[in-house]
Design a protein around this motif. Structure first.
Motif, mmCIF file in Angstrom:
data_model
loop_
_atom_site.group_PDB
_atom_site.id
_atom_site.type_symbol
_atom_site.label_atom_id
_atom_site.label_comp_id
_atom_site.label_asym_id
_atom_site.label_seq_id
_atom_site.Cartn_x
_atom_site.Cartn_y
_atom_site.Cartn_z
ATOM 1 N N CYS B 73 0.823 -1.211 0.000
ATOM 2 C CA CYS B 73 0.000 0.000 0.000
ATOM 3 C C CYS B 73 0.857 1.261 0.000
ATOM 4 O O CYS B 73 0.407 2.316 -0.434
ATOM 5 N N ASP B 74 2.094 1.163 0.473
ATOM 6 C CA ASP B 74 2.975 2.326 0.469
ATOM 7 C C ASP B 74 3.524 2.609 -0.917
ATOM 8 O O ASP B 74 4.013 3.703 -1.184
ATOM 9 N N LEU B 75 3.487 1.635 -1.774
ATOM 10 C CA LEU B 75 4.113 1.776 -3.084
ATOM 11 C C LEU B 75 3.117 2.223 -4.143
ATOM 12 O O LEU B 75 3.483 2.918 -5.089
ATOM 13 N N SER B 76 1.891 1.814 -3.999
ATOM 14 C CA SER B 76 0.904 2.068 -5.037
ATOM 15 C C SER B 76 0.751 3.558 -5.319
ATOM 16 O O SER B 76 0.768 3.977 -6.477
ATOM 17 N N GLU B 77 0.638 4.341 -4.254
ATOM 18 C CA GLU B 77 0.385 5.766 -4.468
ATOM 19 C C GLU B 77 1.587 6.515 -5.046
ATOM 20 O O GLU B 77 1.458 7.198 -6.058
ATOM 21 N N PRO B 78 2.773 6.433 -4.412
ATOM 22 C CA PRO B 78 3.902 7.213 -4.960
ATOM 23 C C PRO B 78 4.279 6.795 -6.372
ATOM 24 O O PRO B 78 4.812 7.604 -7.121
ATOM 25 N N LEU B 79 4.004 5.561 -6.746
ATOM 26 C CA LEU B 79 4.353 5.126 -8.090
ATOM 27 C C LEU B 79 3.266 5.486 -9.104
ATOM 28 O O LEU B 79 3.511 5.490 -10.302
ATOM 29 N N GLY B 80 2.076 5.750 -8.601
ATOM 30 C CA GLY B 80 0.983 6.039 -9.515
ATOM 31 C C GLY B 80 0.539 4.813 -10.281
ATOM 32 O O GLY B 80 0.096 4.900 -11.428
ATOM 33 N N LEU B 81 0.655 3.664 -9.651
ATOM 34 C CA LEU B 81 0.268 2.405 -10.307
ATOM 35 C C LEU B 81 -0.824 1.720 -9.492
ATOM 36 O O LEU B 81 -0.948 1.944 -8.293
ATOM 37 N N GLY B 82 -1.587 0.885 -10.154
ATOM 38 C CA GLY B 82 -2.607 0.121 -9.458
ATOM 39 C C GLY B 82 -1.984 -0.960 -8.592
ATOM 40 O O GLY B 82 -0.821 -1.335 -8.776
ATOM 41 N N GLN B 83 -2.761 -1.458 -7.626
ATOM 42 C CA GLN B 83 -2.245 -2.460 -6.700
ATOM 43 C C GLN B 83 -1.839 -3.745 -7.410
ATOM 44 O O GLN B 83 -0.784 -4.311 -7.087
ATOM 45 N N PRO B 84 -2.601 -4.254 -8.354
ATOM 46 C CA PRO B 84 -2.161 -5.470 -9.050
ATOM 47 C C PRO B 84 -0.830 -5.278 -9.773
ATOM 48 O O PRO B 84 0.011 -6.174 -9.783
ATOM 49 N N THR B 85 -0.648 -4.109 -10.334
ATOM 50 C CA THR B 85 0.604 -3.845 -11.042
ATOM 51 C C THR B 85 1.785 -3.826 -10.082
ATOM 52 O O THR B 85 2.855 -4.380 -10.374
ATOM 53 N N VAL B 86 1.597 -3.212 -8.926
ATOM 54 C CA VAL B 86 2.670 -3.178 -7.934
ATOM 55 C C VAL B 86 3.001 -4.595 -7.477
ATOM 56 O O VAL B 86 4.175 -4.978 -7.382
#
Lengths: 128, 128
Positions: B73-86
């Motif tokens: 959940c910490d990565l999804s937002e700063p990367l601007g990617l959806g959760q499945p992609t992360v």
DNA sequence: ACTAGACATCGACGGATATCGATGTTCCGA
DNA sequence: TCGGAACATCGATATCCGTCGATGTCTAGT
């Protein structure tokens, strides 16, 4: 000034995740301290040049050749690839800044760009 | 025992290219001294994991996070990617041996595999 | 001038990949 | 026991990439 994958600075609190919805679950990680999107793009482009077994073998053959330079015809046979394919890989390595290209007569000689691989390696070791 | 891109040994003659057809034009380069095809394949697979800007940023964020571990959940937002992609990128990094995955409760925490990036960096610097 | 060789470029094709939405799974709290 | 949250997996799609054959370009001999 090599750009490490991990920039050094960090300052935070809250190691354990929160439960409620209006608060981020774990560490918010403002994202400004880490690798910028543009930096990541250029770094990835250079690693992409290394992300092919035949290109790695090309770099290996070039660096181990006696004069540290090689022409296309030397690469086609040991790699088991056609000449257009080898030229294509060489073009990618040159554009990535990893190889020099020098035309002497009919032959094109390729050699390692000094410090290019080291710069990439340095980007992987933040503690450097 | 890191495997450098360029293995050290070399022995040759004939620096200048020949003209006739039944002889190779330049340095034959038997190819056995250089990077083997299998080695190149595994090395390229690991560089392929680094050949994406978002995966580089993931490594950066993970390494700069206060506990040196991060959840999805910490990565999804700063990367601007959806959760499945992360999750997809994290899976690739884990399979490449670059990240550890530890499930604690509902969260999955990812951390750098110690020495993994250094081993890759060492493969780029034959003179090490 | 003409030919031949080394290399680059072009167009095409098959396989890999990054991304997404939808769905499944597991764990925790109410 | 039930609902919700975090994460993984699945299926689909658009794009990218590696490879090849064909062709173009330039150079060196003849």
């Amino acid at each position: 000034m090599p750009t490490p994958v991990a920039t050094s600075t960090s300052g935070h609190g809250s190691a354990e995740p929160r439960i409620k919805s209006e608060v981020q679950c774990c560490v918010p990680s403002r994202g400004e301290e880490a690798l910028l999107a543009v930096e990541a793009e250029t770094l990835a482009a250079r690693f992409k040049a290394l992300a092919d077994p035949n290109r790695l073998r090309i770099l290996s053959i070039v660096s181990t050749s006696p004069e540290a330079e090689t022409c296309v015809c030397d690469l086609s046979e040991p790699l088991g690839l056609g000449q257009p394919t080898v030229s294509h890989h060489l073009k990618i390595l040159v554009e990535a800044g990893l190889l020099n290209r020098e035309k002497r007569g009919v032959w094109a000689y390729y050699s390692l760009v000094a410090g290019a691989l080291d710069s990439l390696a340095a980007a992987l070791t933040p503690k450097a």
